[in-house]
Design an enzyme around this catalytic site. Sequence first.
Site, PDB file in Angstrom:
ATOM      1  N   HIS A 156      43.144  38.809  34.071  1.00  0.00           N
ATOM      2  CA  HIS A 156      43.641  39.750  33.458  1.00  0.00           C
ATOM      3  C   HIS A 156      45.306  39.746  33.735  1.00  0.00           C
ATOM      4  O   HIS A 156      45.912  40.802  33.251  1.00  0.00           O
ATOM      5  CB  HIS A 156      43.078  41.058  33.795  1.00  0.00           C
ATOM      6  N   LYS A 167      41.308  35.687  27.271  1.00  0.00           N
ATOM      7  CA  LYS A 167      41.872  36.980  27.456  1.00  0.00           C
ATOM      8  C   LYS A 167      43.079  37.129  26.561  1.00  0.00           C
ATOM      9  O   LYS A 167      43.272  37.161  25.544  1.00  0.00           O
ATOM     10  CB  LYS A 167      41.783  37.699  28.661  1.00  0.00           C
ATOM     11  N   HIS A 194      34.949  39.891  40.140  1.00  0.00           N
ATOM     12  CA  HIS A 194      33.843  39.497  39.134  1.00  0.00           C
ATOM     13  C   HIS A 194      32.686  38.760  39.655  1.00  0.00           C
ATOM     14  O   HIS A 194      32.668  38.126  40.583  1.00  0.00           O
ATOM     15  CB  HIS A 194      34.661  38.692  38.320  1.00  0.00           C
ATOM     16  N   ASP A 232      42.054  34.950  41.170  1.00  0.00           N
ATOM     17  CA  ASP A 232      41.725  34.889  39.556  1.00  0.00           C
ATOM     18  C   ASP A 232      42.766  35.840  38.923  1.00  0.00           C
ATOM     19  O   ASP A 232      42.803  36.873  39.099  1.00  0.00           O
ATOM     20  CB  ASP A 232      40.414  35.522  39.816  1.00  0.00           C
ATOM     21  N   GLU A 243      41.264  39.029  43.035  1.00  0.00           N
ATOM     22  CA  GLU A 243      41.901  38.816  41.650  1.00  0.00           C
ATOM     23  C   GLU A 243      43.277  39.429  41.892  1.00  0.00           C
ATOM     24  O   GLU A 243      43.412  40.312  42.706  1.00  0.00           O
ATOM     25  CB  GLU A 243      40.993  39.784  40.768  1.00  0.00           C
ATOM     26  N   ASN A 261      39.837  42.255  25.317  1.00  0.00           N
ATOM     27  CA  ASN A 261      40.915  41.817  26.226  1.00  0.00           C
ATOM     28  C   ASN A 261      41.936  40.765  25.512  1.00  0.00           C
ATOM     29  O   ASN A 261      42.775  39.996  26.193  1.00  0.00           O
ATOM     30  CB  ASN A 261      40.061  40.765  27.202  1.00  0.00           C
ATOM     31  N   SER A 263      39.604  43.732  37.109  1.00  0.00           N
ATOM     32  CA  SER A 263      38.978  43.885  35.585  1.00  0.00           C
ATOM     33  C   SER A 263      38.491  45.299  35.357  1.00  0.00           C
ATOM     34  O   SER A 263      38.491  45.695  34.266  1.00  0.00           O
ATOM     35  CB  SER A 263      37.993  42.827  35.259  1.00  0.00           C
TER      36      SER A 263
HETATM   37  C1  LIG Z   1      36.668  37.611  32.217  1.00  0.00           C
HETATM   38  C2  LIG Z   1      36.740  37.238  33.622  1.00  0.00           C
HETATM   39  C3  LIG Z   1      36.311  35.873  34.047  1.00  0.00           C
HETATM   40  C4  LIG Z   1      35.300  34.972  33.163  1.00  0.00           C
HETATM   41  O1  LIG Z   1      35.882  34.331  32.214  1.00  0.00           O
HETATM   42  P1  LIG Z   1      35.373  34.074  30.988  1.00  0.00           P
HETATM   43  O2  LIG Z   1      36.329  32.981  30.366  1.00  0.00           O
HETATM   44  O3  LIG Z   1      35.407  35.075  30.225  1.00  0.00           O
HETATM   45  O4  LIG Z   1      34.239  33.357  31.391  1.00  0.00           O
HETATM   46  C5  LIG Z   1      36.245  35.644  35.331  1.00  0.00           C
HETATM   47  N1  LIG Z   1      37.057  36.310  36.272  1.00  0.00           N
HETATM   48  C6  LIG Z   1      37.472  37.391  36.038  1.00  0.00           C
HETATM   49  C7  LIG Z   1      38.183  38.319  36.971  1.00  0.00           C
HETATM   50  C8  LIG Z   1      37.310  38.129  34.385  1.00  0.00           C
HETATM   51  O5  LIG Z   1      37.788  39.051  34.258  1.00  0.00           O
END
Ligand SMILES: *Cc1c(COP(=O)(O)O)cnc(C)c1O
Length: 391
Positions: free
Chosen positions: A204, A235, A131, A201, A172, A45, A176
Amino acid sequence: MAGYAAWLKERAAAGNLRCLRPVARIGPGRLRLGSGPELLDFSSNDYLGLSRDPELIAAARQGLEMYGAGSGAARLMSGDLELFHELEAAVAGLKRQPAALVFGSGFAANTGIIPALVGRNDTVIVDRLCHASIYDGCRLSGATLIRCRHNDMGHLEECLARVRGRGLLVVESVYSMDGDLAPLREIVALKEAAGAMLMVDEAHATGVFGKNGAGAIAAAGLTDRVEVAMGTFGKALGSYGAYVAADAGIITLLLNRARSFIYSTALPPAVVAANLAAIRLMGKRPGMGGELLARARFFKEELIRQGIAGEPGPSQIVPLLIGDSAAAMSLVEQCLDGGLFLTAARPPTVEPGRARLRLSVTLDHAAEDLSRAAEVIAAAAAGLGLRPEMF
Ligand SMILES: *Cc1c(COP(=O)(O)O)cnc(C)c1O
């Protein structure tokens, strides 16, 4: 015998047992497993290749040397280095929100934010494909959980109608596992009509979409209509940690009520400094997200040219649906022999019967890497009699 032994056996039998594989990074987008050959990494990522960027490394080194290896305490104790405030000001500026707060990770952020915003007497509506950390946050909150069909605006409207003003909606902006985008304009209009609060969120989307990598909320021009914008530094931003940007009232609430913020050691200074450097870098090199999306587009066209079925999706995440978990794993192994490191997403990460390869394009992939990968994947799938479908 303890229940877990049977559980492990069952998982293994279904082809869904996870295992670790130590890797050695040997160059941009390249790694080695043990003493094996060089592999192209399609599972990272680190979308902009920033984890190895000299500016991030120099900033991290300076943070380390100035402040030491650790922050020593939680933010609310003596761990509140000035560097955090600089980073939070930069995040608020990027997201065009009045304030921001840094969390230890995206997982910690989601499990802290949601229970701080809603409780037993509230309802939280979550897109089905959100997620795991969002689901865990919902569970911890004790709120009634409504799972809305993925990106289904008719269903979302029905779910919102059941809540009547006491709800939190969590989506989101880029999903993801499917790599598709949320229709944020429609979502915002629906939540406003229903009087609900929206949390997005951007794990990505940060660094990829929007001006200077501000995210998909900014790209859609919805900055002042989303109450809580969360994203990660782990990421596209190349390091580790997470942020939430919101109005000052919500940020004060979070630092008083989000348990994963209050009861956890502050991020190490080197990490905070790298995150700050990443945000500054996005301002200095504003074309990175657009370039990434152009390369992803090229890769999808190459897959189609090699005979892979389906439609190219809108993001840097390229899912190839296989269906059966064991078949997906066989394809992963075949691609490994062809010099590609990729991972299969299997249940329970994705819905049963929807195991897939989840490829991510990064700026570390040159055009010839992408062409070669498309060729290897198509040949491996044909060799196994599989017909992966891109979506
Ligand atoms: C990766 C991810 C998380 C978690 O983030 P980290 O910093 O890896 O703990 C939360 N939400 C989504 C949508 C993700 O893809």
